[in-house]
Design an enzyme around this catalytic site. Structure first.
Site, PDB file in Angstrom:
ATOM      1  N   GLU A   1       0.881  -1.182   0.000  1.00 33.57           N
ATOM      2  CA  GLU A   1       0.000   0.000   0.000  1.00 33.57           C
ATOM      3  C   GLU A   1       0.911   1.222   0.000  1.00 33.57           C
ATOM      4  OE1 GLU A   1      -3.225   0.238  -0.170  1.00 33.57           O
ATOM      5  OE2 GLU A   1      -3.816  -1.843   0.103  1.00 33.57           O
TER       6      GLU A   1
ATOM      7  N   CYS B   1      -2.646   9.447   1.997  1.00 28.68           N
ATOM      8  CA  CYS B   1      -2.226   8.873   0.716  1.00 28.68           C
ATOM      9  C   CYS B   1      -3.267   9.105  -0.378  1.00 28.68           C
ATOM     10  CB  CYS B   1      -1.957   7.383   0.884  1.00 28.68           C
ATOM     11  SG  CYS B   1      -3.366   6.515   1.582  1.00 28.68           S
TER      12      CYS B   1
HETATM   13  P1  NAD Z   1       7.937   4.970   5.245  1.00 28.97           P
HETATM   14  O1  NAD Z   1       8.046   4.159   4.016  1.00 28.97           O
HETATM   15  O2  NAD Z   1       9.035   5.891   5.572  1.00 28.97           O
HETATM   16  O3  NAD Z   1       7.752   4.020   6.530  1.00 28.97           O
HETATM   17  C1  NAD Z   1       6.718   3.064   6.616  1.00 28.97           C
HETATM   18  C2  NAD Z   1       7.122   1.964   7.590  1.00 28.97           C
HETATM   19  O4  NAD Z   1       8.168   1.178   7.016  1.00 28.97           O
HETATM   20  C3  NAD Z   1       7.681   2.475   8.921  1.00 28.97           C
HETATM   21  O5  NAD Z   1       7.146   1.695   9.959  1.00 28.97           O
HETATM   22  C4  NAD Z   1       9.170   2.248   8.779  1.00 28.97           C
HETATM   23  O6  NAD Z   1       9.864   2.103   9.997  1.00 28.97           O
HETATM   24  C5  NAD Z   1       9.191   0.977   7.981  1.00 28.97           C
HETATM   25  N1  NAD Z   1      10.440   0.683   7.260  1.00 28.97           N
HETATM   26  C6  NAD Z   1      11.367   1.558   6.787  1.00 28.97           C
HETATM   27  N2  NAD Z   1      12.367   0.890   6.164  1.00 28.97           N
HETATM   28  C7  NAD Z   1      12.067  -0.426   6.243  1.00 28.97           C
HETATM   29  C8  NAD Z   1      12.709  -1.621   5.774  1.00 28.97           C
HETATM   30  N3  NAD Z   1      13.835  -1.592   5.085  1.00 28.97           N
HETATM   31  N4  NAD Z   1      12.107  -2.807   6.035  1.00 28.97           N
HETATM   32  C9  NAD Z   1      10.931  -2.852   6.700  1.00 28.97           C
HETATM   33  N5  NAD Z   1      10.295  -1.766   7.176  1.00 28.97           N
HETATM   34  C10 NAD Z   1      10.849  -0.566   6.942  1.00 28.97           C
HETATM   35  O7  NAD Z   1       6.548   5.745   5.118  1.00 28.97           O
HETATM   36  P2  NAD Z   1       5.943   6.883   6.084  1.00 28.97           P
HETATM   37  O8  NAD Z   1       6.724   8.137   5.912  1.00 28.97           O
HETATM   38  O9  NAD Z   1       5.746   6.340   7.442  1.00 28.97           O
HETATM   39  O10 NAD Z   1       4.484   7.067   5.424  1.00 28.97           O
HETATM   40  C11 NAD Z   1       4.216   7.938   4.368  1.00 28.97           C
HETATM   41  C12 NAD Z   1       4.046   7.208   3.052  1.00 28.97           C
HETATM   42  O11 NAD Z   1       3.091   6.170   3.198  1.00 28.97           O
HETATM   43  C13 NAD Z   1       3.493   8.103   1.955  1.00 28.97           C
HETATM   44  O12 NAD Z   1       4.179   7.873   0.749  1.00 28.97           O
HETATM   45  C14 NAD Z   1       2.044   7.669   1.830  1.00 28.97           C
HETATM   46  O13 NAD Z   1       1.460   7.905   0.568  1.00 28.97           O
HETATM   47  C15 NAD Z   1       2.145   6.221   2.128  1.00 28.97           C
HETATM   48  N6  NAD Z   1       0.858   5.705   2.583  1.00 28.97           N
HETATM   49  C16 NAD Z   1       0.181   4.853   1.758  1.00 28.97           C
HETATM   50  C17 NAD Z   1      -1.078   4.396   2.145  1.00 28.97           C
HETATM   51  C18 NAD Z   1      -1.866   3.434   1.294  1.00 28.97           C
HETATM   52  O14 NAD Z   1      -2.805   2.862   1.811  1.00 28.97           O
HETATM   53  N7  NAD Z   1      -1.536   3.230   0.038  1.00 28.97           N
HETATM   54  C19 NAD Z   1      -1.621   4.795   3.367  1.00 28.97           C
HETATM   55  C20 NAD Z   1      -0.892   5.676   4.161  1.00 28.97           C
HETATM   56  C21 NAD Z   1       0.343   6.121   3.765  1.00 28.97           C
END
Ligand code: NAD
Length: 526
Positions: A255, A289
């Site tokens: 997502e 998002c």
């Molecule tokens: P992010 O990708 O920085 O982090 C998301 C999660 O991934 C965090 O818990 C982080 O610690 C973890 N993470 C980071 N590196 C990792 C790795 N190598 N392995 C496993 N886990 C890891 O995202 P964010 O800044 O928290 O959220 C914002 C983004 O999320 C935006 O791009 C937004 O569009 C997207 N988003 C998408 C949806 C959807 O349903 N499509 C919903 C909400 C947010």
């Protein structure tokens, strides 16, 4: 493991601490609206993550053998506890995210109360074994069963710290799996509250685990022998997570980010469209998002729409949600404000007009004025890249067809919106937009539709949450094919092969499939 001290409002989601072992400094959670320290949580090491998964697997073995009706019944108690303790959840979500309490209640708690209700009430139907009659092998039959997977890892972002992971938790648990959540390092206290509420309901304690930490803790979760990953986050992180899942052949749901266009047709209801743009663009300070990330306004409506959006934006009250019922809350961290400022500078340099807002606001806390840009073009970053902040850019178009073509240029395809008074045409236009969900004459609402799949296409990801198929995908599909009648000892399709049997196979092929074919009629008979 290295130590990390986070200054108020300086949190990063990098890997200053990792999950490779040893004791790391705790993660401190600060309120983006005030800078106040809210609390701290430990950084789980890889060993601690693995131990949490092992305990979850043990608890899951007993949980998986319960009838789905019983699991659903017991999970409804958790739903009830969430509803009873909604104020506590609203409080922590609003503080940790800086979002208005209305939004914490509507977009986090209420959505989950509804999704949990839908899944618990309907899981027995959705997960019931499916008997399949066969059109060719009519003497046999198939049944597909939905079997619990084991442990599902849920890695989630900060913008909806309760509703995003909890929807997946309910889906995993009702299908008979265990769930382990790695919440965002930016908002870890919310999931700790969810776990506290869960533990008060008498459900098996280890069935739902929470492992706090940075990205490395998420990576350790994927490596801990889990059976499925539901990841929500940025596109670039998603690529790393999908690669890690691929290396371990773990199915995953991705997502990822969005760049939702809103197409304002010539005949759109001006007032509703303007209000939708303002709500869809500035709810959660644009950190959604499926936020309205770009508007394509037909030339016939463009000028009056920009005027009305400007007026409505000017009426918004921005501030600390714990002090009053403000409309727009805080920005999660300074980096997000830098991103907004870069987009605005790029747009103004390329000829955009600043219609409203445009500046960061004085502290304490991180706030940015709700911003509207007009005269935007597809040369600007603000029309192409995810903003994830309170900016609504508007571009004038000559036709709805042009708006669709521009919408579809994006490499992201999560959500889209079409506004028109002609509902029939609205649906037709919606079907031409390349996005996982397209909403006609409303915004953001599709995330609240428990019955329908939610997720993206293109770089916005794959797999779905919500809806019946997502629940079935949470389980493992197992197929059993069996005989409906006694079979002969000597099967004519088995050995020995001969010229005669080959000839009969050739004749059979023609008989069954040539022209109108017999195969259809056989199928109809049985
Ligand atoms: P992010 O990708 O920085 O982090 C998301 C999660 O991934 C965090 O818990 C982080 O610690 C973890 N993470 C980071 N590196 C990792 C790795 N190598 N392995 C496993 N886990 C890891 O995202 P964010 O800044 O928290 O959220 C914002 C983004 O999320 C935006 O791009 C937004 O569009 C997207 N988003 C998408 C949806 C959807 O349903 N499509 C919903 C909400 C947010």
């Amino acid at each position: 493991m290295g130590s990390v001290t986070l200054e108020p409002n300086k949190q990063t989601n990098g890997s200053a601490s990792d999950a490779s072992g040893g004791a790391a400094s705790p993660i401190r959670s600060y309120a983006p609206a005030t800078g106040a320290l809210l609390g701290e949580v430990p950084v789980f090491s890889a060993e601690e993550v693995a131990a949490t998964v092992t305990r979850a697997r043990k608890a899951q073995a007993a949980w998986a053998v319960l009838p789905v009706e019983e699991r659903a019944e017991r999970l409804l108690r958790f739903r009830d506890a969430i509803v009873e303790r909604a104020d506590e959840i609203v409080e922590i979500v609003s503080k940790e995210c800086g979002k208005p309490r209305h939004e914490a209640l509507m977009h986090e708690v209420t959505i989950i109360a509804d999704l949990a209700t839908y899944y618990c009430r309907n899981a027995p139907r959705i997960l019931a074994p499916q008997e399949i009659s066969l059109h060719l092998l009519v003497h046999r039959k198939s049944v597909v069963r939905y079997v619990p997977r084991g442990v599902v890892g849920i890695i989630s972002p900060w913008n909806f710290p309760f509703s995003i992971p909890m929807g997946d938790v309910f889906a995993a648990l009702v299908t008979g799996s265990a769930a382990v959540v790695k919440p965002s390092e930016v908002t870890p206290l919310t999931m700790r509250k969810a776990k506290e509420i869960y533990d008060s309901t008498g459900l098996p304690e280890d069935l739902f685990g929470v492992v706090t930490g940075y990205g490395a803790t998420g990576a350790a979760l994927i490596d801990a022998g889990i059976q499925k990953v539901v990841f929500t986050g940025a596109v670039e992180t998603g690529k790393r997570v999908a690669a890690a899942c691929g290396a371990r052949l773990i199915p995953c749901v991705m997502e990822l980010g969005g760049k939702a266009p809103l197409i304002a047709c010539a005949d759109a209801d001006l007032e509703r469209t303007a209000r939708a743009i303002v709500f869809g663009g500035f709810a959660n300070a644009g950190q959604v998002c499926i936020s309205v990330e770009r508007v394509y306004a037909h030339k016939d409506i463009h000028d009056s729409l920009v005027r009305r959006v400007k007026e409505l934006t000017g009426e918004l009250r921005v501030g600390d949600p714990s002090r009053d019922f403000f409309d727009v809350g805080a920005i999660i961290f300074p980096k997000q404000i830098d991103v907004a400022e870069k987009h605005i500078a790029d747009a103004l340099e390329k000829g955009a007009e600043l219609v409203a807002g445009g500046r960061r606001m004085p502290g304490p806390g991180q706030f940015f004025e709700p911003t509207v840009l007009a005269r935007c073009s597809d040369a600007m970053t603000v029309m192409n890249e995810e903003i994830f902040g309170p900016i609504v850019p508007i571009q004038k178009v000559d036709s709805e067809e042009e708006a669709i073509a521009l919408s579809n240029r994006s490499r992201l395809g999560l959500n889209a919106y079409v506004f028109t008074k002609d509902r029939k045409r609205g649906r037709k236009l919606a079907e031409q937009v390349e996005a996982g969900s397209v909403v006609v004459n409303d915004v953001l609402v599709n995330y609240a539709v428990a019955e329908a799949p939610f997720g993206g296409i293109k770089d916005s990801g794959f797999g779905r949450v919500h809806g019946d198929d997502a629940l079935r995908d949470m389980a493992e599909k197992r197929h059993v094919n069996y005989d409906r009648m006694a079979s002969p000892a000597r099967d004519p399709l088995w050995y020995p092969y001969s010229a005669k049997s080959f000839h009969w196979l050739q004749r059979g092929l023609r008989l069954l499939f040539a022209g109108s074919g017999l195969v259809q009629r056989i199928g109809e008979l049985f």
